[in-house]
Design a protein around this motif. Structure first.
Motif, PDB file in Angstrom:
ATOM      1  N   GLY A   1       8.656  -7.913  -6.723  1.00  0.00           N
ATOM      2  CA  GLY A   1       7.924  -8.936  -7.464  1.00  0.00           C
ATOM      3  C   GLY A   1       6.471  -8.607  -7.748  1.00  0.00           C
ATOM      4  O   GLY A   1       5.748  -9.430  -8.297  1.00  0.00           O
ATOM      5  N   ILE A   2       6.010  -7.424  -7.381  1.00  0.00           N
ATOM      6  CA  ILE A   2       4.624  -7.017  -7.614  1.00  0.00           C
ATOM      7  C   ILE A   2       4.620  -5.934  -8.690  1.00  0.00           C
ATOM      8  O   ILE A   2       5.388  -4.983  -8.626  1.00  0.00           O
ATOM      9  CB  ILE A   2       3.980  -6.484  -6.320  1.00  0.00           C
ATOM     10  CG1 ILE A   2       3.971  -7.568  -5.247  1.00  0.00           C
ATOM     11  CG2 ILE A   2       2.572  -5.980  -6.578  1.00  0.00           C
ATOM     12  CD1 ILE A   2       3.525  -7.097  -3.879  1.00  0.00           C
ATOM     13  N   VAL A   3       3.748  -6.093  -9.690  1.00  0.00           N
ATOM     14  CA  VAL A   3       3.654  -5.133 -10.786  1.00  0.00           C
ATOM     15  C   VAL A   3       2.561  -4.113 -10.444  1.00  0.00           C
ATOM     16  O   VAL A   3       1.417  -4.474 -10.182  1.00  0.00           O
ATOM     17  CB  VAL A   3       3.336  -5.826 -12.125  1.00  0.00           C
ATOM     18  CG1 VAL A   3       3.194  -4.810 -13.236  1.00  0.00           C
ATOM     19  CG2 VAL A   3       4.417  -6.849 -12.457  1.00  0.00           C
TER      20      VAL A   3
ATOM     21  N   ASN B   1      -5.222   6.358 -10.409  1.00  0.00           N
ATOM     22  CA  ASN B   1      -5.406   5.036  -9.797  1.00  0.00           C
ATOM     23  C   ASN B   1      -4.132   4.217  -9.959  1.00  0.00           C
ATOM     24  O   ASN B   1      -3.558   4.176 -11.045  1.00  0.00           O
ATOM     25  CB  ASN B   1      -6.564   4.279 -10.451  1.00  0.00           C
ATOM     26  CG  ASN B   1      -7.887   4.949 -10.200  1.00  0.00           C
ATOM     27  OD1 ASN B   1      -8.184   5.330  -9.082  1.00  0.00           O
ATOM     28  ND2 ASN B   1      -8.678   5.097 -11.239  1.00  0.00           N
ATOM     29  N   VAL B   2      -3.740   3.571  -8.896  1.00  0.00           N
ATOM     30  CA  VAL B   2      -2.618   2.630  -8.924  1.00  0.00           C
ATOM     31  C   VAL B   2      -3.191   1.270  -8.551  1.00  0.00           C
ATOM     32  O   VAL B   2      -3.830   1.125  -7.509  1.00  0.00           O
ATOM     33  CB  VAL B   2      -1.511   3.026  -7.922  1.00  0.00           C
ATOM     34  CG1 VAL B   2      -0.347   2.057  -8.001  1.00  0.00           C
ATOM     35  CG2 VAL B   2      -1.044   4.447  -8.163  1.00  0.00           C
ATOM     36  N   GLN B   3      -2.986   0.271  -9.428  1.00  0.00           N
ATOM     37  CA  GLN B   3      -3.501  -1.077  -9.185  1.00  0.00           C
ATOM     38  C   GLN B   3      -2.345  -2.066  -9.113  1.00  0.00           C
ATOM     39  O   GLN B   3      -1.346  -1.896  -9.797  1.00  0.00           O
ATOM     40  CB  GLN B   3      -4.443  -1.542 -10.309  1.00  0.00           C
ATOM     41  CG  GLN B   3      -5.693  -0.730 -10.475  1.00  0.00           C
ATOM     42  CD  GLN B   3      -5.562   0.332 -11.556  1.00  0.00           C
ATOM     43  OE1 GLN B   3      -4.619   0.336 -12.324  1.00  0.00           O
ATOM     44  NE2 GLN B   3      -6.504   1.235 -11.598  1.00  0.00           N
ATOM     45  N   TRP B   4      -2.530  -3.094  -8.287  1.00  0.00           N
ATOM     46  CA  TRP B   4      -1.581  -4.198  -8.223  1.00  0.00           C
ATOM     47  C   TRP B   4      -2.297  -5.422  -7.686  1.00  0.00           C
ATOM     48  O   TRP B   4      -3.360  -5.328  -7.096  1.00  0.00           O
ATOM     49  CB  TRP B   4      -0.372  -3.846  -7.349  1.00  0.00           C
ATOM     50  CG  TRP B   4      -0.666  -3.706  -5.896  1.00  0.00           C
ATOM     51  CD1 TRP B   4      -0.530  -4.672  -4.947  1.00  0.00           C
ATOM     52  CD2 TRP B   4      -1.136  -2.545  -5.215  1.00  0.00           C
ATOM     53  NE1 TRP B   4      -0.895  -4.183  -3.722  1.00  0.00           N
ATOM     54  CE2 TRP B   4      -1.267  -2.871  -3.857  1.00  0.00           C
ATOM     55  CE3 TRP B   4      -1.468  -1.258  -5.614  1.00  0.00           C
ATOM     56  CZ2 TRP B   4      -1.708  -1.976  -2.902  1.00  0.00           C
ATOM     57  CZ3 TRP B   4      -1.905  -0.353  -4.664  1.00  0.00           C
ATOM     58  CH2 TRP B   4      -2.021  -0.711  -3.333  1.00  0.00           C
ATOM     59  N   SER B   5      -1.710  -6.567  -7.934  1.00  0.00           N
ATOM     60  CA  SER B   5      -2.265  -7.831  -7.438  1.00  0.00           C
ATOM     61  C   SER B   5      -1.156  -8.642  -6.813  1.00  0.00           C
ATOM     62  O   SER B   5      -0.086  -8.796  -7.402  1.00  0.00           O
ATOM     63  CB  SER B   5      -2.887  -8.645  -8.572  1.00  0.00           C
ATOM     64  OG  SER B   5      -4.033  -8.008  -9.058  1.00  0.00           O
ATOM     65  N   ASP B   6      -1.406  -9.141  -5.620  1.00  0.00           N
ATOM     66  CA  ASP B   6      -0.536 -10.166  -5.044  1.00  0.00           C
ATOM     67  C   ASP B   6      -1.375 -11.440  -5.013  1.00  0.00           C
ATOM     68  O   ASP B   6      -1.433 -12.145  -5.981  1.00  0.00           O
ATOM     69  CB  ASP B   6       0.048  -9.765  -3.689  1.00  0.00           C
ATOM     70  CG  ASP B   6      -0.960  -9.067  -2.780  1.00  0.00           C
ATOM     71  OD1 ASP B   6      -2.175  -9.244  -2.978  1.00  0.00           O
ATOM     72  OD2 ASP B   6      -0.529  -8.357  -1.870  1.00  0.00           O
ATOM     73  N   LYS B   7      -2.103 -11.699  -3.968  1.00  0.00           N
ATOM     74  CA  LYS B   7      -3.066 -12.798  -3.983  1.00  0.00           C
ATOM     75  C   LYS B   7      -4.458 -12.282  -4.326  1.00  0.00           C
ATOM     76  O   LYS B   7      -5.299 -13.025  -4.806  1.00  0.00           O
ATOM     77  CB  LYS B   7      -3.082 -13.501  -2.631  1.00  0.00           C
ATOM     78  CG  LYS B   7      -1.809 -14.252  -2.340  1.00  0.00           C
ATOM     79  CD  LYS B   7      -1.853 -14.964  -1.019  1.00  0.00           C
ATOM     80  CE  LYS B   7      -0.550 -15.693  -0.782  1.00  0.00           C
ATOM     81  NZ  LYS B   7      -0.529 -16.373   0.504  1.00  0.00           N
ATOM     82  N   THR B   8      -4.683 -11.012  -4.062  1.00  0.00           N
ATOM     83  CA  THR B   8      -5.936 -10.354  -4.413  1.00  0.00           C
ATOM     84  C   THR B   8      -5.609  -9.027  -5.080  1.00  0.00           C
ATOM     85  O   THR B   8      -4.470  -8.577  -5.064  1.00  0.00           O
ATOM     86  CB  THR B   8      -6.811 -10.085  -3.150  1.00  0.00           C
ATOM     87  OG1 THR B   8      -6.062  -9.250  -2.251  1.00  0.00           O
ATOM     88  CG2 THR B   8      -7.197 -11.379  -2.457  1.00  0.00           C
TER      89      THR B   8
ATOM     90  N   MET C   1       0.829  -1.201   0.000  1.00  0.00           N
ATOM     91  CA  MET C   1       0.000   0.000   0.000  1.00  0.00           C
ATOM     92  C   MET C   1       0.870   1.261   0.000  1.00  0.00           C
ATOM     93  O   MET C   1       0.586   2.222  -0.702  1.00  0.00           O
ATOM     94  CB  MET C   1      -0.912  -0.013   1.224  1.00  0.00           C
ATOM     95  CG  MET C   1      -1.925   1.099   1.252  1.00  0.00           C
ATOM     96  SD  MET C   1      -3.272   0.881   0.089  1.00  0.00           S
ATOM     97  CE  MET C   1      -4.111  -0.494   0.804  1.00  0.00           C
ATOM     98  N   SER C   2       1.963   1.221   0.751  1.00  0.00           N
ATOM     99  CA  SER C   2       2.877   2.368   0.788  1.00  0.00           C
ATOM    100  C   SER C   2       3.535   2.587  -0.569  1.00  0.00           C
ATOM    101  O   SER C   2       3.650   3.730  -1.033  1.00  0.00           O
ATOM    102  CB  SER C   2       3.953   2.156   1.853  1.00  0.00           C
ATOM    103  OG  SER C   2       3.382   2.148   3.133  1.00  0.00           O
ATOM    104  N   VAL C   3       3.970   1.510  -1.211  1.00  0.00           N
ATOM    105  CA  VAL C   3       4.598   1.632  -2.531  1.00  0.00           C
ATOM    106  C   VAL C   3       3.578   2.161  -3.540  1.00  0.00           C
ATOM    107  O   VAL C   3       3.882   3.056  -4.337  1.00  0.00           O
ATOM    108  CB  VAL C   3       5.188   0.280  -2.994  1.00  0.00           C
ATOM    109  CG1 VAL C   3       5.609   0.331  -4.453  1.00  0.00           C
ATOM    110  CG2 VAL C   3       6.356  -0.103  -2.116  1.00  0.00           C
ATOM    111  N   GLY C   4       2.355   1.636  -3.527  1.00  0.00           N
ATOM    112  CA  GLY C   4       1.317   2.113  -4.439  1.00  0.00           C
ATOM    113  C   GLY C   4       1.011   3.589  -4.242  1.00  0.00           C
ATOM    114  O   GLY C   4       0.881   4.348  -5.201  1.00  0.00           O
ATOM    115  N   THR C   5       0.923   4.015  -3.000  1.00  0.00           N
ATOM    116  CA  THR C   5       0.662   5.421  -2.703  1.00  0.00           C
ATOM    117  C   THR C   5       1.821   6.300  -3.149  1.00  0.00           C
ATOM    118  O   THR C   5       1.622   7.367  -3.725  1.00  0.00           O
ATOM    119  CB  THR C   5       0.397   5.611  -1.200  1.00  0.00           C
ATOM    120  OG1 THR C   5      -0.701   4.777  -0.818  1.00  0.00           O
ATOM    121  CG2 THR C   5       0.081   7.042  -0.861  1.00  0.00           C
TER     122      THR C   5
END
Length: 142
Positions: free
Chosen positions: A99-101, A123-130, A49-53
């Motif tokens: 490892g997260i895009v 908007n910043v989106q990413w997926s790990d397990k969800t 969440m910190s990286v996305g923000t």
């Protein structure tokens, strides 16, 4: 010579008491291990969440440095990494971290909320397990 054992004052634990104590201790250790894995998952989620923000904030600040009158990146509509590769390739490319895009896209609304002001919703989106998303909103005054 005879040996007498004192039967009335035996000290020590019975086998049943030891087994109950071991079962209670094992349950406590399992709960502590579960708490640890929950804490690790929470830390990873907070980090993502910190990286996305941070990535969203970086792109929003970069957008606010552009001249709103002349820059095609600030025209009304939705802008993605594919559409922005022509205008500003370094603005919102997909970014991989741990490892997260992370993908970014933004939309520009002109004359919103009042005449002459542009509202940028990024908007910043990413997926790990969800799937996850962070939305940032900025306004540009000419």
């Amino acid at each position: 010579m005879s040996i007498r054992l004192n039967q009335s004052g035996q000290n020590g634990f019975t086998l049943v008491e030891v087994l109950i104590a071991l079962a209670v201790m094992a349950m406590g250790l399992l709960m502590a291990a579960n708490l640890q894995t929950t804490a690790i998952a929470g830390n990873k989620n907070s980090s993502s969440m910190s990286v996305g923000t941070l990535l969203g904030q970086q792109a929003l600040e970069q957008l606010q440095t552009y001249s709103s009158a002349a820059d095609p990146s600030l025209t009304a509509g939705t802008h993605t990494a594919g559409t922005e590769v022509v205008n500003h390739p370094s603005l919102i490319p997909d970014t991989t971290f741990n490892g997260i895009v992370y993908t970014r896209q933004y939309s520009v609304a002109t004359d919103s909320p009042t005449l002459g002001i542009r509202t940028i919703t990024l908007n910043v989106q990413w997926s790990d397990k969800t799937s996850h998303q962070v939305t940032l909103v900025g306004r540009m005054v000419p």
